[in-house]
Design a protein around this motif. Structure first.
Motif, PDB file in Angstrom:
ATOM      1  N   LYS A  30      30.443  39.487 -73.470  1.00 17.65           N
ATOM      2  CA  LYS A  30      30.821  38.392 -72.560  1.00 17.65           C
ATOM      3  C   LYS A  30      29.618  37.524 -72.195  1.00 17.65           C
ATOM      4  CE  LYS A  30      34.798  40.708 -70.486  1.00 17.65           C
ATOM      5  NZ  LYS A  30      35.420  41.228 -69.246  1.00 17.65           N
ATOM      6  N   LYS A  31      29.915  36.321 -71.730  1.00 18.95           N
ATOM      7  CA  LYS A  31      28.893  35.424 -71.172  1.00 18.95           C
ATOM      8  C   LYS A  31      29.183  35.286 -69.683  1.00 18.95           C
ATOM      9  CE  LYS A  31      26.377  32.492 -72.729  1.00 18.95           C
ATOM     10  NZ  LYS A  31      24.886  32.531 -72.623  1.00 18.95           N
ATOM     11  N   CYS A  32      28.139  35.139 -68.897  1.00 18.82           N
ATOM     12  CA  CYS A  32      28.348  34.895 -67.467  1.00 18.82           C
ATOM     13  C   CYS A  32      29.055  33.544 -67.304  1.00 18.82           C
ATOM     14  CB  CYS A  32      27.010  34.877 -66.736  1.00 18.82           C
ATOM     15  SG  CYS A  32      26.230  36.486 -66.641  1.00 18.82           S
ATOM     16  N   ALA A  89      18.077  35.636 -68.171  1.00 23.83           N
ATOM     17  CA  ALA A  89      18.866  35.105 -67.052  1.00 23.83           C
ATOM     18  C   ALA A  89      19.192  33.633 -67.262  1.00 23.83           C
ATOM     19  CB  ALA A  89      18.102  35.282 -65.748  1.00 23.83           C
ATOM     20  N   GLU A  92      21.967  33.061 -69.547  1.00 23.67           N
ATOM     21  CA  GLU A  92      23.267  33.392 -68.947  1.00 23.67           C
ATOM     22  C   GLU A  92      23.609  32.498 -67.767  1.00 23.67           C
ATOM     23  OE1 GLU A  92      25.601  35.598 -69.973  1.00 23.67           O
ATOM     24  OE2 GLU A  92      24.330  35.952 -71.748  1.00 23.67           O
ATOM     25  N   GLN A  93      22.593  31.684 -67.325  1.00 18.34           N
ATOM     26  CA  GLN A  93      22.784  30.884 -66.103  1.00 18.34           C
ATOM     27  C   GLN A  93      23.256  31.763 -64.952  1.00 18.34           C
ATOM     28  OE1 GLN A  93      22.124  27.481 -65.018  1.00 18.34           O
ATOM     29  NE2 GLN A  93      20.650  28.230 -66.514  1.00 18.34           N
ATOM     30  N   HIS A  94      22.708  32.980 -64.882  1.00 22.23           N
ATOM     31  CA  HIS A  94      22.954  33.882 -63.755  1.00 22.23           C
ATOM     32  C   HIS A  94      21.625  34.558 -63.474  1.00 22.23           C
ATOM     33  CE1 HIS A  94      25.656  35.824 -60.967  1.00 22.23           C
ATOM     34  NE2 HIS A  94      25.104  36.986 -61.245  1.00 22.23           N
ATOM     35  N   ASN A 121      29.819  38.802 -63.395  1.00 15.13           N
ATOM     36  CA  ASN A 121      28.569  38.224 -63.924  1.00 15.13           C
ATOM     37  C   ASN A 121      27.397  39.185 -63.737  1.00 15.13           C
ATOM     38  OD1 ASN A 121      29.693  35.837 -64.789  1.00 15.13           O
ATOM     39  ND2 ASN A 121      28.907  34.600 -63.097  1.00 15.13           N
ATOM     40  N   ILE A 124      27.642  41.919 -66.315  1.00 18.89           N
ATOM     41  CA  ILE A 124      27.367  41.403 -67.660  1.00 18.89           C
ATOM     42  C   ILE A 124      25.853  41.313 -67.848  1.00 18.89           C
ATOM     43  CG2 ILE A 124      27.481  39.332 -69.127  1.00 18.89           C
ATOM     44  CD1 ILE A 124      30.278  38.825 -67.815  1.00 18.89           C
ATOM     45  N   LEU A 125      25.169  40.721 -66.859  1.00 18.50           N
ATOM     46  CA  LEU A 125      23.712  40.582 -66.976  1.00 18.50           C
ATOM     47  C   LEU A 125      23.041  41.951 -66.914  1.00 18.50           C
ATOM     48  CD1 LEU A 125      21.374  38.678 -67.387  1.00 18.50           C
ATOM     49  CD2 LEU A 125      21.338  38.247 -64.912  1.00 18.50           C
ATOM     50  N   LYS A 128      23.213  43.441 -70.300  1.00 13.98           N
ATOM     51  CA  LYS A 128      22.292  42.771 -71.232  1.00 13.98           C
ATOM     52  C   LYS A 128      20.840  43.122 -70.939  1.00 13.98           C
ATOM     53  CE  LYS A 128      25.568  39.265 -72.516  1.00 13.98           C
ATOM     54  NZ  LYS A 128      25.917  37.851 -72.772  1.00 13.98           N
TER      55      LYS A 128
END
Ligand SMILES: C[C@H](O)[C@H](O)[C@H]1CNC2=NC(N)=NC(=O)C2=N1
Length: 139
Positions: A30-32, A89, A92-94, A121, A124-125, A128
Motif C-alpha cells: 500500500k501507499k500512504c 517518509a 510516502e508523504q507521511h 498510514n 504502512i510506514l 516499510k
C-alpha cells in the motif's frame, strides 16, 4: 478424501504466522493516502491487530502513536539512517517524529497529525521502515 489431502494440516500457530505475513505484505503493497483529517482514528482493537503486523513497534498508553527504537553504530551512522528514513517518509508523504539522543539512540514515533491519532498510514510506514531496517540488517 484423497491421500494427499489427509496430510495437509497446518497448526493454528503456523496458520496465524502465514496470515500475518500475508497481511504484512499487504501493508507493504500500500501507499500512504493523503490525510487532511476527516477520517476516524483507529480503535484500540484495530491498533492491536495492526501491531501484530509490525514487530518491534509499541503503542503509546493513550493509543495515539506507535514507536520503535534502536541504537546506531555511531553518530554519523545515526544521521545517515535518519536521512534515509526522511526519504522513505517523503516518498510516502507521511512523516514520523525522529528523535536522536545520546548521539546514537534513535526513536521513531508515528502518528497522524491530521486526526491526532493513529491511521493505517502509520502502519504502512511502520511496515516499510521495518523492511528497510531488515535490508540494512540494523535490527
Ligand atoms: C497532504 C498530506 O497528506 C498531509 O499534509 C500529510 C503530510 N504528512 C503527514 N504526516 C503525518 N505523520 N501526519 C499527517 O497528518 C500528515 N499529513
Amino acid at each position: 478424501m484423497s491421500d494427499r489431502q489427509q496430510f495437509t494440516t497446518t497448526s493454528p500457530a503456523c496458520e496465524l504466522a502465514s496470515n500475518k505475513s500475508v497481511l504484512a505484505e499487504s501493508l507493504l503493497a500500500k501507499k500512504c493516502l493523503p490525510c487532511e483529517g476527516g477520517i476516524p482514528r483507529l480503535e484500540p482493537a484495530e491498533i492491536a491487530t495492526h501491531l501484530l503486523l509490525v514487530p518491534g513497534w509499541q503503542v503509546s498508553g493513550d493509543n495515539k502513536l506507535i514507536s520503535r527504537s534502536w541504537r546506531a553504530r555511531n553518530f554519523v551512522s545515526a544521521m545517515e539512517q535518519l536521512n534515509a528514513l526522511a526519504e522513505l517518509a517523503e516518498a510516502e508523504q507521511h512523516h514520523p517524529d525522529l528523535h536522536l539522543t545520546s548521539y546514537r539512540h534513535i526513536r521513531v514515533d508515528l502518528w497522524t497529525h491530521a486526526i491526532d491519532g493513529l491511521s493505517e498510514n502509520d502502519f504502512i510506514l511502520a511496515a516499510k521502515i521495518n523492511q528497510w531496517l531488515q535490508k540494512q540488517s540494523i535490527t
